[in-house]
Design a protein around this motif. Structure first.
Motif, mmCIF file in Angstrom:
data_model
loop_
_atom_site.group_PDB
_atom_site.id
_atom_site.type_symbol
_atom_site.label_atom_id
_atom_site.label_comp_id
_atom_site.label_asym_id
_atom_site.label_seq_id
_atom_site.Cartn_x
_atom_site.Cartn_y
_atom_site.Cartn_z
ATOM 1 N N GLN A 63 9.451 -61.639 22.526
ATOM 2 C CA GLN A 63 10.117 -61.272 23.780
ATOM 3 C C GLN A 63 11.243 -60.258 23.579
ATOM 4 O O GLN A 63 11.400 -59.343 24.397
ATOM 5 N N LYS A 100 13.277 -53.299 38.283
ATOM 6 C CA LYS A 100 13.219 -54.752 38.142
ATOM 7 C C LYS A 100 13.773 -55.419 39.387
ATOM 8 O O LYS A 100 14.640 -54.868 40.079
ATOM 9 N N TYR A 147 9.086 -56.991 36.775
ATOM 10 C CA TYR A 147 9.130 -55.559 36.468
ATOM 11 C C TYR A 147 7.935 -54.874 37.125
ATOM 12 O O TYR A 147 6.806 -55.368 37.047
ATOM 13 N N SER A 156 11.545 -56.817 25.597
ATOM 14 C CA SER A 156 12.757 -56.516 26.367
ATOM 15 C C SER A 156 13.347 -55.167 25.964
ATOM 16 O O SER A 156 13.852 -54.415 26.821
ATOM 17 N N HIS A 157 13.305 -54.851 24.674
ATOM 18 C CA HIS A 157 13.804 -53.563 24.202
ATOM 19 C C HIS A 157 13.049 -52.405 24.861
ATOM 20 O O HIS A 157 13.646 -51.443 25.346
ATOM 21 N N LEU A 172 11.197 -52.553 27.628
ATOM 22 C CA LEU A 172 11.416 -52.578 29.076
ATOM 23 C C LEU A 172 12.718 -51.861 29.426
ATOM 24 O O LEU A 172 12.780 -51.103 30.408
ATOM 25 N N LYS A 173 13.760 -52.084 28.631
ATOM 26 C CA LYS A 173 15.039 -51.413 28.885
ATOM 27 C C LYS A 173 14.893 -49.900 28.767
ATOM 28 O O LYS A 173 15.436 -49.140 29.581
ATOM 29 N N THR A 193 8.476 -60.733 31.721
ATOM 30 C CA THR A 193 8.605 -60.436 30.289
ATOM 31 C C THR A 193 7.736 -61.372 29.458
ATOM 32 O O THR A 193 7.065 -60.933 28.511
#
Length: 295
Positions: free
Chosen positions: A47, A65, A74, A51-52, A54-55, A36
């Motif tokens: 970050q 992941k 990831y 992260s948002h 990536l989710k 990340t």
């Protein structure tokens, strides 16, 4: 989920510029995975923002992941890499795609020098790319497939105009998706006839890839498919053929005088268990052997 719906969902998810950038970064990473923090630095984002996204990609199954100690890597699932690469390449559109197509055009202009002008070659290359990209699931490696498709169409066009006298018959197999019956028939005929027959295939509504059960059924009898792929039906391949064999595609195939037309009533192997596919394969094998005796 239906393949078309899944492809549409992927396109919607990847349409977000940040998510597309994240996927590109992962695809271009030396080991195919990223952290990340690295993504945040590379994309100049906070970050929490990374992260948002990536989710969101994880929820759609486009990322996976793997924790290692206090770090989480990831990566893109192996079965999604080719598909996402094709989507992103198309999305990049302009520069990278134009460079690829220009290179293809130059190569084919060299190959067909003295036969076709550059404008004709460019028309066929760009049209071939668009036809393949329009399939419900475009599949992978679109530029290289477009190069092969354009070259095959130009070969057919040259054959029609030059009227070769080497006596090699040309057979065209046509089914709906060009991912089952026509691919099995063409592979078996090529395997049995070698250079004695020139073989082409096409589909009235081509799929993205040849079905896995088709590859398995052919492999069982030692017949290679080679680099074949589903492709649309175009007029020049019909005009170049001596024999046109249709398999469940109705009136999609244009009729030209001087060709021999056959319609093989065969079950569609799509979605069938491997035992059924074997029966269809063996039926096709018998028909191909009978056809070869008449060529």
């Amino acid at each position: 989920m239906d393949a078309t719906a899944e492809a549409a969902r992927e396109l919607r998810v990847v349409a977000d510029p940040t998510r597309a950038s994240i996927l590109r970064s992962i695809l271009e990473a030396p080991d195919g995975r990223v952290l990340t923090g690295r993504l945040a630095d590379e994309l100049e984002l906070r970050q929490p923002t990374v992260s948002h996204h990536l989710k969101a990609l994880l929820d759609e199954g486009l990322l996976e992941k793997r924790p290692e100690g206090r770090r989480t890597w990831y990566s893109i699932p192996p079965d999604r890499i080719d598909r996402l690469s094709a989507i992103l390449r198309t999305q990049d559109g302009s520069d990278s795609l134009d460079r690829s197509l220009d290179h293809i055009i130059e190569n084919l202009a060299f190959r067909f020098a003295g036969t076709f002008g550059r404008e004709t070659i460019e028309q066929y290359v760009r049209e071939s790319y668009d036809l393949l990209a329009a399939r419900p699931n475009p599949g992978r490696h679109l530029p290289s497939l477009a190069a092969a498709f354009a070259a095959d169409r130009l070969d057919a066009l040259a054959r029609e105009h030059e009227q070769p006298t080497d006596g090699t018959p040309e057979v065209l197999f046509v089914c709906v998706q060009n991912a089952g019956r026509s691919q099995m028939a063409s592979a078996i005929l090529r395997h049995l006839a070698g250079d004695r027959v020139h073989v082409r295939t096409a589909g009235s509504e081509p799929a993205g890839d040849v079905r896995g059960t088709i590859l398995a059924a052919l492999d069982e009898i030692g017949v290679p498919l080679g680099g074949e792929y589903p492709k649309p039906l175009t007029n020049e391949v019909v005009r170049a053929a001596d024999v046109v064999i249709t398999m469940g595609c109705g009136d999609a195939c244009p009729i030209y005088p001087g060709r021999r037309y056959l319609d093989w009533d065969l079950d569609d192997p799509v979605g069938r268990p491997i035992a059924d596919v074997r029966e269809i394969r063996d039926d096709i094998d018998r028909r191909v052997r009978d056809l070869l005796a008449t060529l």
